[in-house]
Design a protein around this motif. Structure first.
Motif, PDB file in Angstrom:
ATOM      1  N   GLU A  29       0.855  -1.194   0.000  1.00 41.23           N
ATOM      2  CA  GLU A  29       0.000   0.000   0.000  1.00 41.23           C
ATOM      3  C   GLU A  29       0.883   1.234   0.000  1.00 41.23           C
ATOM      4  OE1 GLU A  29      -3.710   2.072   2.446  1.00 41.23           O
ATOM      5  OE2 GLU A  29      -3.112  -0.002   2.852  1.00 41.23           O
ATOM      6  N   LEU A  30       0.515   2.190  -0.834  1.00 41.75           N
ATOM      7  CA  LEU A  30       1.287   3.423  -0.981  1.00 41.75           C
ATOM      8  C   LEU A  30       0.330   4.595  -1.071  1.00 41.75           C
ATOM      9  CD1 LEU A  30       4.128   4.730  -1.527  1.00 41.75           C
ATOM     10  CD2 LEU A  30       3.635   4.401  -3.968  1.00 41.75           C
ATOM     11  N   VAL A  31       0.646   5.666  -0.349  1.00 41.91           N
ATOM     12  CA  VAL A  31      -0.173   6.883  -0.407  1.00 41.91           C
ATOM     13  C   VAL A  31       0.488   7.861  -1.376  1.00 41.91           C
ATOM     14  CG1 VAL A  31      -1.136   8.818   0.883  1.00 41.91           C
ATOM     15  CG2 VAL A  31      -1.002   6.549   1.947  1.00 41.91           C
ATOM     16  N   GLY A  41      -4.128   9.742  -4.448  1.00 36.78           N
ATOM     17  CA  GLY A  41      -4.893   8.788  -3.651  1.00 36.78           C
ATOM     18  C   GLY A  41      -4.062   7.572  -3.279  1.00 36.78           C
ATOM     19  N   ARG A  42      -4.682   6.624  -2.594  1.00 36.39           N
ATOM     20  CA  ARG A  42      -3.972   5.418  -2.179  1.00 36.39           C
ATOM     21  C   ARG A  42      -3.784   4.464  -3.359  1.00 36.39           C
ATOM     22  NH1 ARG A  42      -6.545   2.050   1.138  1.00 36.39           N
ATOM     23  NH2 ARG A  42      -8.566   3.045   0.880  1.00 36.39           N
ATOM     24  N   LYS A  43      -2.707   3.700  -3.292  1.00 34.32           N
ATOM     25  CA  LYS A  43      -2.410   2.675  -4.286  1.00 34.32           C
ATOM     26  C   LYS A  43      -2.214   1.364  -3.540  1.00 34.32           C
ATOM     27  CE  LYS A  43       0.763   1.770  -8.139  1.00 34.32           C
ATOM     28  NZ  LYS A  43       1.946   2.293  -8.889  1.00 34.32           N
ATOM     29  N   GLU A  86      -5.972   1.746  -7.641  1.00 34.05           N
ATOM     30  CA  GLU A  86      -5.168   2.946  -7.834  1.00 34.05           C
ATOM     31  C   GLU A  86      -6.035   4.207  -7.771  1.00 34.05           C
ATOM     32  OE1 GLU A  86      -2.748   2.677 -11.307  1.00 34.05           O
ATOM     33  OE2 GLU A  86      -1.598   0.972 -10.558  1.00 34.05           O
ATOM     34  N   ASN A  87      -5.395   5.296  -7.356  1.00 38.20           N
ATOM     35  CA  ASN A  87      -6.080   6.597  -7.235  1.00 38.20           C
ATOM     36  C   ASN A  87      -7.303   6.486  -6.327  1.00 38.20           C
ATOM     37  OD1 ASN A  87      -4.258   7.656  -9.226  1.00 38.20           O
ATOM     38  ND2 ASN A  87      -5.551   6.724 -10.806  1.00 38.20           N
ATOM     39  N   VAL A  88      -7.146   5.766  -5.232  1.00 38.36           N
ATOM     40  CA  VAL A  88      -8.282   5.491  -4.337  1.00 38.36           C
ATOM     41  C   VAL A  88      -8.483   6.651  -3.365  1.00 38.36           C
ATOM     42  CG1 VAL A  88      -9.228   3.932  -2.600  1.00 38.36           C
ATOM     43  CG2 VAL A  88      -7.870   3.016  -4.495  1.00 38.36           C
TER      44      VAL A  88
END
Length: 202
Positions: free
Chosen positions: A46-48, A52-54, A80-82
């Motif tokens: 998980e990456l911010v 958005g979050r990925k 992606e782009n969450v």
């Protein structure tokens, strides 16, 4: 020696819009349980980012169908782009995530004939060659059909879930119709990619 036979290669589901992350994974888990797969998580990331979050999750559920054959469905989930959002549905505010979704399926038959029957290397090679390129033995053919049907079942459950988010504002779609469409598409892809070299499993 484990023989790896890739049956479904890179079947994708793509979606853009609202969803609930927990429902995606609970739907996958329930579908796997219904088809008697043992759940196994290979990787989670998980990456911010600014957009958005990925999130990336790789699952490798498997099912033992005999003493020497396992079915495995590798499921890779990309979010992606969450971002978080609230939608007004039938005059009620509901919380969702919003972004881009891609789910990729690779379905494998893993067999260990060499250890099962104590085959000499040339015998093992000959049987594998015949089974892959000349004639499918009835048992192996049945396992292939089961793997395809299991993948269709899980894929259809996922597709129905995402249709339900569109259906929040009205129209829904029949699960049986989804299964028929997905099965026809997957069988066509299998036929098309039959002669292509499969990717490595690991």
């Amino acid at each position: 020696m484990i023989e790896k036979n890739l049956i479904i290669n890179g079947r994708e589901f793509n979606y853009k819009g609202i969803f609930r992350t927990d429902e995606i994974f609970s739907t996958i888990n329930r579908a796997l349980e219904e088809k008697d797969y043992q759940k196994r998580e290979k990787k989670t990331e998980e990456l911010v980012t600014e957009s958005g979050r990925k999130v990336f999750v790789e699952l490798r559920p498997f099912k033992e169908v005999s003493n020497y054959i396992h079915l495995m469905i590798k499921i890779k989930v990309y979010l992606e782009n969450v971002t978080e959002t609230t939608e007004l549905i039938e005059e009620e505010k509901k919380h969702f995530q919003k972004g881009d979704v891609k789910i990729v399926f690779d379905s494998w038959i893993l067999s260990d004939y060499e250890n099962r029957w104590g085959m000499q290397p040339w015998t093992y090679f000959f049987k594998s060659f015949v089974n892959k390129f000349i004639y499918n033995l009835p048992t192996e053919s049945g396992f292939k059909s089961e793997l395809v049907q299991d993948t269709v079942f899980i894929y259809a459950k996922i597709k129905k879930l995402f249709h339900s988010y569109k259906g929040e504002v009205g129209k829904t779609i029949s699960e049986d119709l989804i299964k028929k469409e997905v099965e026809a598409e997957i069988n066509a892809e299998i036929e098309k990619s039959h002669k292509q070299k499969p990717e490595e499993i690991y």
